[in-house]
Design a protein around this motif. Sequence first.
Motif, PDB file in Angstrom:
ATOM      1  N   UNK A 251       0.849  -1.184   0.000  1.00 17.00           N
ATOM      2  CA  UNK A 251       0.000   0.000   0.000  1.00 17.00           C
ATOM      3  C   UNK A 251       0.886   1.235   0.000  1.00 17.00           C
ATOM      4  N   UNK A 252       0.680   2.089  -0.985  1.00 20.23           N
ATOM      5  CA  UNK A 252       1.435   3.336  -1.066  1.00 20.23           C
ATOM      6  C   UNK A 252       0.791   4.361  -0.128  1.00 20.23           C
ATOM      7  N   UNK A 253       1.601   4.944   0.735  1.00 22.88           N
ATOM      8  CA  UNK A 253       1.077   5.833   1.765  1.00 22.88           C
ATOM      9  C   UNK A 253       1.736   7.215   1.709  1.00 22.88           C
ATOM     10  N   UNK A 254       1.138   8.142   2.412  1.00 27.82           N
ATOM     11  CA  UNK A 254       1.689   9.493   2.555  1.00 27.82           C
ATOM     12  C   UNK A 254       3.116   9.418   3.104  1.00 27.82           C
ATOM     13  N   UNK A 255       4.078  10.144   2.549  1.00 31.13           N
ATOM     14  CA  UNK A 255       3.928  11.218   1.563  1.00 31.13           C
ATOM     15  C   UNK A 255       4.164  10.771   0.120  1.00 31.13           C
ATOM     16  N   UNK A 256       4.154   9.457  -0.124  1.00 30.15           N
ATOM     17  CA  UNK A 256       4.466   8.945  -1.463  1.00 30.15           C
ATOM     18  C   UNK A 256       3.238   8.828  -2.358  1.00 30.15           C
ATOM     19  N   UNK A 257       2.024   8.933  -1.778  1.00 33.52           N
ATOM     20  CA  UNK A 257       0.809   8.822  -2.573  1.00 33.52           C
ATOM     21  C   UNK A 257       0.589  10.088  -3.388  1.00 33.52           C
ATOM     22  N   UNK A 258      -0.113   9.934  -4.490  1.00 35.32           N
ATOM     23  CA  UNK A 258      -0.292  11.036  -5.434  1.00 35.32           C
ATOM     24  C   UNK A 258      -1.027  12.213  -4.810  1.00 35.32           C
ATOM     25  N   UNK A 259      -2.053  11.928  -4.015  1.00 35.44           N
ATOM     26  CA  UNK A 259      -2.892  12.994  -3.456  1.00 35.44           C
ATOM     27  C   UNK A 259      -2.372  13.566  -2.146  1.00 35.44           C
ATOM     28  N   UNK A 260      -1.250  13.026  -1.670  1.00 33.74           N
ATOM     29  CA  UNK A 260      -0.669  13.532  -0.417  1.00 33.74           C
ATOM     30  C   UNK A 260      -1.705  13.537   0.707  1.00 33.74           C
ATOM     31  N   UNK A 261      -2.360  12.413   0.866  1.00 35.14           N
ATOM     32  CA  UNK A 261      -3.449  12.268   1.838  1.00 35.14           C
ATOM     33  C   UNK A 261      -2.920  11.556   3.087  1.00 35.14           C
ATOM     34  N   UNK A 262      -2.850  12.271   4.198  1.00 32.42           N
ATOM     35  CA  UNK A 262      -2.313  11.709   5.435  1.00 32.42           C
ATOM     36  C   UNK A 262      -3.148  10.540   5.962  1.00 32.42           C
ATOM     37  N   UNK A 263      -4.396  10.442   5.537  1.00 34.03           N
ATOM     38  CA  UNK A 263      -5.247   9.358   6.006  1.00 34.03           C
ATOM     39  C   UNK A 263      -4.769   7.999   5.530  1.00 34.03           C
ATOM     40  N   UNK A 264      -3.942   7.979   4.494  1.00 37.31           N
ATOM     41  CA  UNK A 264      -3.422   6.700   3.998  1.00 37.31           C
ATOM     42  C   UNK A 264      -2.463   6.054   4.994  1.00 37.31           C
ATOM     43  N   UNK A 265      -1.965   6.806   5.957  1.00 36.42           N
ATOM     44  CA  UNK A 265      -1.001   6.273   6.920  1.00 36.42           C
ATOM     45  C   UNK A 265      -1.581   5.139   7.754  1.00 36.42           C
ATOM     46  N   UNK A 266      -2.900   5.097   7.901  1.00 33.79           N
ATOM     47  CA  UNK A 266      -3.530   4.064   8.728  1.00 33.79           C
ATOM     48  C   UNK A 266      -4.101   2.917   7.895  1.00 33.79           C
ATOM     49  N   UNK A 267      -3.872   2.912   6.607  1.00 30.99           N
ATOM     50  CA  UNK A 267      -4.458   1.874   5.758  1.00 30.99           C
ATOM     51  C   UNK A 267      -3.749   0.531   5.954  1.00 30.99           C
TER      52      UNK A 267
END
Length: 217
Positions: free
Chosen positions: A132-148
Amino acid sequence: MASFNLNKGDRFSLSKAAPGLKIVKIGMGWDPNEVPNGPDFDLDVSAFALNSTFKIPSDTYFVFYGQVRMGNNIEDQHEKGLYRPITEDQSIMGAIDDPDGSRSDGDDDEDMFIDLTKVNDNVEQLIICATICKYPHDIKQDRRTLTQNFGQVNNCYIRIVNEATGVEILRYDLKDQFMQEDAVEFGRLFRVGDTWEFEAMGRAHNGSLQTLVDMYT
């Protein structure tokens, strides 16, 4: 030939199922996040080509979307103008990044191609991974991805297709609910003498792609 659905731990002879098999397509798919305004699920397929020491022989044998290109780039024939990472010996051609899992019906979200006839003799197995690609590497720079984690992602699978015929050989659906982990070793292609087999691994880790890099480099 009917496709075989594998369970975790199953092994399957690719060479017996498809005599003369040369190039395989590894397709991966998953469902997009259906939570209204929820963060996208940006999964990435990668491969580690390992030698007898369970390490990659060189950096070129780690294939992922952000890989520094080694040798000549090969233009993707399915999407003009997009390029894929590729190993120096051109045996493994990596995926074009899909940032959210919104594939068309019947299509894989990401795919890579492996020419089994070109794989270096020193390579004993190819580990196919999903992370799973997470912040800060995700395209949308979405901090919520950190908990995925993979427990939130539905209908994640990989499948192996005979590229010459377009026939699906096998499929492995990820059924485990990995509620903490964000990296999965989906399966491995490995040599048995002069033939190739596949094992459905389903082995999960936390730490996303970096954890796998630390393991195999």
